[in-house]
Design an enzyme around this catalytic site. Structure first.
Site, PDB file in Angstrom:
ATOM      1  CE  LYS A  53      40.434  71.909  56.712  1.00 61.51           C
ATOM      2  NZ  LYS A  53      40.800  72.624  55.491  1.00 61.51           N
ATOM      3  CD  GLN A  97      39.346  75.006  53.119  1.00 58.77           C
ATOM      4  OE1 GLN A  97      39.701  74.709  54.251  1.00 58.77           O
ATOM      5  NE2 GLN A  97      39.261  74.107  52.156  1.00 58.77           N
ATOM      6  CG  ASP A 120      47.152  73.310  54.294  1.00 61.73           C
ATOM      7  OD1 ASP A 120      46.561  72.329  54.781  1.00 61.73           O
ATOM      8  OD2 ASP A 120      46.580  74.316  53.845  1.00 61.73           O
TER       9      ASP A 120
END
Ligand code: NDP
Length: 305
Positions: A53, A97, A120
């Protein structure tokens, strides 16, 4: 001969399209769009994902930072960290995460991320935006699959789609996004009766169960488009030999590493029966990170207007 849907090529296209948008934003806001990742503990797979990422952010010109609280972090400490990021104006996107360490209340931490910074697309507010067809961040993996289908010219409108899996991260949002594209969608799961028949109805079959090579040829309608979301690392030589009976290179990989990555669909069945399919790796995987970049840029764009 089945068409291989190339996720890496689409990822590169999406990233290239983001560069001028990031440049424009950087001028308008007087700073680059900002993404903050919370990587709690020392999960090796998570560390690899976060490194990917960070690289992608750098490639497109997004500022990214990674906060690394220890494995022993408490729910309260993570909530305080999220609160601080919510209040920080130069951070447009926050990504927590997963998985979080076992003692942490994952749901409360995800709920605490401001919906405006939820890159997300997991916050219930944004799930509501998706289900009511309003603009907002879409969960990255299913949004990437829609891009993959569109950019390969695979029609969705009016087609029968079956999504196997109903998780909040992949299966459910995938079904909702396919409905939004006017597909006729069935969501299947572990209690579905006669799964092979339900899958064989599908012009577009999405496999997201986390079950190595479970969908064999009797699940695939000849000529269907098969999207294999599964990412399963297997360590049994017998299983590897059964699944990659046609692929000496993969077996060599297994012998070198002691493990190999397998999707949820039998790779030989997919190549022989499907009309188009995503390979594992190189199909769906590359798109997830690209869509995270899209969500970060769009969060910053919403601030800039
Ligand atoms: P979950 O474990 O959260 O969900 C799995 C779903 O599959 C559940 O809905 C479950 O049904 C269903 N399922 C499990 N076994 C069967 C079965 N035998 N028959 C029918 N349905 C079954 O997984 P995720 O959605 O998080 O992930 C799915 C896969 O996708 C994993 O392999 C994961 O690694 C991969 N993945 C890949 C990503 C990428 O970027 N390529 C990103 C995210 C995930 P039920 O609800 O009834 O239990």
């Amino acid at each position: 001969m089945a068409i291989i849907l190339n996720g890496a090529r689409i990822r590169d296209e999406i990233k290239a399209e983001l560069v001028p948008r990031v440049q424009k934003l950087t001028q308008t806001l007087g700073r680059a769009p900002g993404l903050s990742v919370i990587l709690a503990g020392s999960n090796a797979a998570s560390q690899i994902y976060v490194a990917g990422k960070t690289r992608a952010a750098r490639d497109v010109g997004i500022y990214s930072e990674t906060l690394t609280p220890p494995e022993s972090v408490t729910t309260e400490e993570l909530l305080a960290m999220v609160d601080a990021l919510n209040a920080q104006p130069e951070i447009d996107g926050i990504l927590v995460q997963l998985p979080l360490p076992a003692q942490v209340d994952e749901a409360s931490v995800l709920m605490r991320v401001s919906p405006a910074k939820d890159v997300d697309g997991f916050h219930p507010c944004n799930v509501g935006m998706l289900s009511t067809g309003r603009p907002g961040p879409r969960p990255c993996t299913p949004a990437g699959i829609i891009q993959l289908l569109k950019r390969h010219g695979i029609p969705m409108s009016g087609r029968r789609a079956t999504v196997v899996g109903r998780s909040s991260i992949v299966g459910k949002p995938m079904s909702m996004l396919l409905v939004a594209e006017d597909a006729t969608v069935t969501t299947a799961h572990s209690r579905t009766v006669d799964l092979p028949a339900v899958c064989r109805e599908a012009d577009i079959l999405v496999a997201a169960m986390g079950r190595p090579a479970m969908l064999t040829r009797e699940y695939i309608k000849p000529g269907a488009t098969v999207i294999d979301v599964g990412m399963n690392r297997i360590t049994s030589r017998d299983a590897a030999e059964r699944i990659y009976r046609h692929d000496a290179a993969r077996l060599q990989q297994f012998d070198a590493k002691g493990s190999v990555l397998v999707g949820d669909v039998d790779p030989l069945a997919m190549a022989e029966v499907a009309g188009a399919y995503t390979p594992v790796p190189g199909g769906v995987g590359p798109l997830t990170i690209a869509m995270l970049m899209v969500n970060t840029v769009e969060a910053a764009e919403r601030k800039a207007i």
